[in-house]
Write an enzyme that holds these catalytic residues in place. Structure first.
Site, short mmCIF file in Angstrom:
data_model
loop_
_atom_site.label_atom_id
_atom_site.label_comp_id
_atom_site.label_asym_id
_atom_site.label_seq_id
_atom_site.Cartn_x
_atom_site.Cartn_y
_atom_site.Cartn_z
N VAL A 33 0.83 -1.20 0.00
CA VAL A 33 0.00 0.00 0.00
C VAL A 33 0.87 1.26 0.00
O VAL A 33 0.55 2.26 -0.64
CB VAL A 33 -0.94 0.00 1.23
CG1 VAL A 33 -1.62 1.35 1.42
CG2 VAL A 33 -1.99 -1.11 1.09
N GLU A 127 -15.12 -6.88 -5.43
CA GLU A 127 -14.69 -8.10 -6.15
C GLU A 127 -15.20 -9.38 -5.47
O GLU A 127 -15.53 -10.38 -6.14
CB GLU A 127 -13.16 -8.13 -6.25
CG GLU A 127 -12.58 -9.32 -6.96
CD GLU A 127 -13.08 -9.47 -8.39
OE1 GLU A 127 -12.68 -8.67 -9.24
OE2 GLU A 127 -13.89 -10.39 -8.66
N LYS A 203 -25.66 -12.16 -8.30
CA LYS A 203 -24.35 -12.15 -8.97
C LYS A 203 -24.52 -11.97 -10.49
O LYS A 203 -23.74 -11.25 -11.13
CB LYS A 203 -23.59 -13.43 -8.66
CG LYS A 203 -23.18 -13.53 -7.19
CD LYS A 203 -22.76 -14.94 -6.83
CE LYS A 203 -22.26 -15.01 -5.39
NZ LYS A 203 -22.10 -16.40 -4.93
N1 LIG Z 1 -23.30 -18.53 -0.45
C1 LIG Z 1 -22.44 -18.18 -1.52
C2 LIG Z 1 -21.18 -17.60 -0.98
C3 LIG Z 1 -20.42 -16.89 -1.98
O1 LIG Z 1 -20.86 -15.94 -2.60
C4 LIG Z 1 -22.10 -19.42 -2.33
O2 LIG Z 1 -22.45 -20.52 -1.91
O3 LIG Z 1 -21.54 -19.27 -3.41
NA NA Z 2 -14.61 -12.36 -7.28
#
Ligand SMILES: N[C@@H](CC=O)C(=O)O
Ligand code: NA
Ligand SMILES: NC(=O)C1=CN([C@@H]2O[C@H](COP(=O)(O)OP(=O)(O)OC[C@H]3O[C@@H](n4cnc5c(N)ncnc54)[C@H](O)[C@@H]3O)[C@@H](O)[C@H]2O)C=CC1
Length: 430
Positions: A33, A127, A203
């Site tokens: 850093v 991320e 996601k």
């Molecule tokens: N519960 C999620 C955790 C990660 O994002 C998973 O099982 O992928």
């Molecule tokens: Na990632």
């Protein structure tokens, strides 16, 4: 050099590993850093709860609101919508940069948070929110910023991949495999989020937003979970040389009205020869197709405290460097403003298992139902069962609306006793 003050909000599976790594890697982090990262507090719900790590004396607090006002960098790993959202907004408002792993929040209300980060001229990095340790958001946001991404296809939920893998390879029952995933720290606080596809849908929304420079929220994502996937489906996939996976798919589709985004999460059968079929246990993998680069694959641990903490720390180093340099990383990029297509217009393929009377003309009648809806059949398999038979039909590509209408028509037919299973097929010959 003056230290940068770090606050960690939440000390569960991920938070405890962030605290551990901040301590264990302190020397290297300082060097990378350019200033020490000083942990000034860890916000928890209960001071006396058992923890995976020993938090240094005096750093635990139940007052997260106060903690964020005295930090330069805030790590939010509480999860859920509130109080995470208010705490992130408060942190930005007080001039802190924020790192979060909270996909549920970003997929529901990302634009408001990105706007707050812009207003505060601070970073909001995430991320860890998609595919845990795997670097996938930064490649989409930075490395592929000069290319045109056309499709993202991935296994982005570790818990459901773990369950489906155990059903396929060990013949485990659903409940038993879920319990194991929870013990290993993969599952969300409420595992329904994993099992019913909400986590993967969040996601998928984040991936689609970044890939296609448009605003996509979790409400735009067609979502089906794995709770209705049966041992018979897994076996049927096996007989076809395929495997069942929960896929997140985001595609750019051309249309008369211009380009649009199609985004969905559902279980699908994929051929065992497909690279995604070999993604085992809680691992994740994301395929990205882009015009200039072609096909890219990102693979690694998608869940678990320590892998997720790796992504959090990577972001923390970046936002710390930016703060020292008086700069920011890229913010939201939604300039393309592409609309999201309804699921009915998405093009896909179906695997349909049908219990029928075993008599002359039934196969032709079933084939006619597909033809009536303009759906071409790729393969049909028949198995005798006494007076009955089971037909397994795999279609060629058609719109989801055509395929759904075919299944509705099959259900009205006298010769059809029951449509026992309907599953989409991906990754093979169209
Ligand atoms: N519960 C999620 C955790 C990660 O994002 C998973 O099982 O992928
Ligand atoms: Na990632
Ligand atoms: N566990 C994983 O594999 C991954 C998790 N994530 C995300 O990381 C975040 C954290 O997940 P986990 O650590 O698994 O959850 P967890 O449930 O293990 O930890 C969350 C912690 O926050 C605490 N908490 C709740 N309310 C609080 C409050 N008001 N103030 C302070 N602490 C509070 C809880 O007591 C708990 O200890 C979530 O957003 C999750 O979606 C992301 C990628 C992978």
């Amino acid at each position: 050099m003056k230290p940068l003050k770090v606050a960690v909000l939440g000390c569960g599976s991920v938070g405890s590993q962030v605290v551990r790594l901040l301590d264990e890697q302190a020397g290297d982090l300082t060097a990378r850093v350019g200033a020490p990262l000083e942990l000034v507090g860890v916000a928890v719900r209960r001071l006396d709860a058992p923890r995976e790590v020993k938090v240094p004396e005096g750093l635990l607090t139940t007052d997260a609101e106060e903690l964020v006002t005295r930090a330069d960098l805030v790590v939010e790993v509480i999860g859920g919508i509130e109080p995470a959202r208010s705490l992130i907004l408060r942190a930005l408002d007080h001039g802190a940069s924020v790192v979060t792993a909270n996909k549920a929040l970003l997929a529901a209300d990302g634009p408001a948070l990105y706007a707050a980060a812009d207003l505060a001229a601070r970073d909001l990095f995430y991320e860890a929110a998609v595919a845990g340790a795997i670097p996938i958001l930064r490649p989409l946001r930075e490395s592929l910023a000069g290319d045109r991404v056309t499709r993202v296809l991935g296994i982005v939920n570790g818990t459901t991949n773990f369950i489906l893998d155990k059903m396929d390879t060990a013949g485990s029952g659903f409940a038993e495999a879920l319990e194991e995933a929870q013990e290993l720290g993969y599952a969300e606080a409420d595992p329904t989020a994993d099992v019913e596809g909400f986590d993967a849908a969040a996601k998928a929304a984040i991936l689609a937003s970044l890939a296609f420079h448009s605003r996509v929220t979790v409400d735009d994502v067609h979502r089906e979970g794995i709770s209705e996937v049966t041992a018979a489906d897994v076996q049927s996939a096996r007989e076809m040389g395929s495997v069942v996976k929960l896929l997140a798919i985001a595609e750019l589709r051309g249309g008369e009205a211009g380009e649009a985004v199609a985004v969905r999460v559902h279980p699908a059968m994929i051929p065992r020869s497909h690279p995604l079929a070999s993604v085992r246990e809680a691992f994740n993998a994301v395929f990205v197709e882009s015009e200039a680069a072609g096909e890219l694959m990102f693979y690694g641990p998608g869940a678990g405290g320590s892998p997720t903490a790796s992504a959090v720390l990577g972001d923390l180093v970046t936002v710390a460097r930016n703060q020292l340099a008086g700069t920011r990383g890229p913010g939201e990029s939604a300039y393309a403003e592409r609309p999201v297509l309804p699921m009915g217009e998405t093009v896909t393929r179906y695997h349909v298992a049908i219990d029928v009377d075993d008599r002359a003309g039934v196969l032709a009648a079933v084939a006619n139902a597909f033809a009536d809806q303009g759906v071409s059949i790729q393969t049909v398999k028949q198995e005798g069962r006494g007076l009955d038979a089971q037909l397994v039909v795999v279609s060629h590509s058609a719109t989801d609306a055509q395929l759904a209408a075919t299944v509705d028509q099959l259900r009205t037919m006298d010769a059809v006793r029951e449509v026992t299973s309907v599953m989409r097929v991906e990754g093979g010959v169209e």
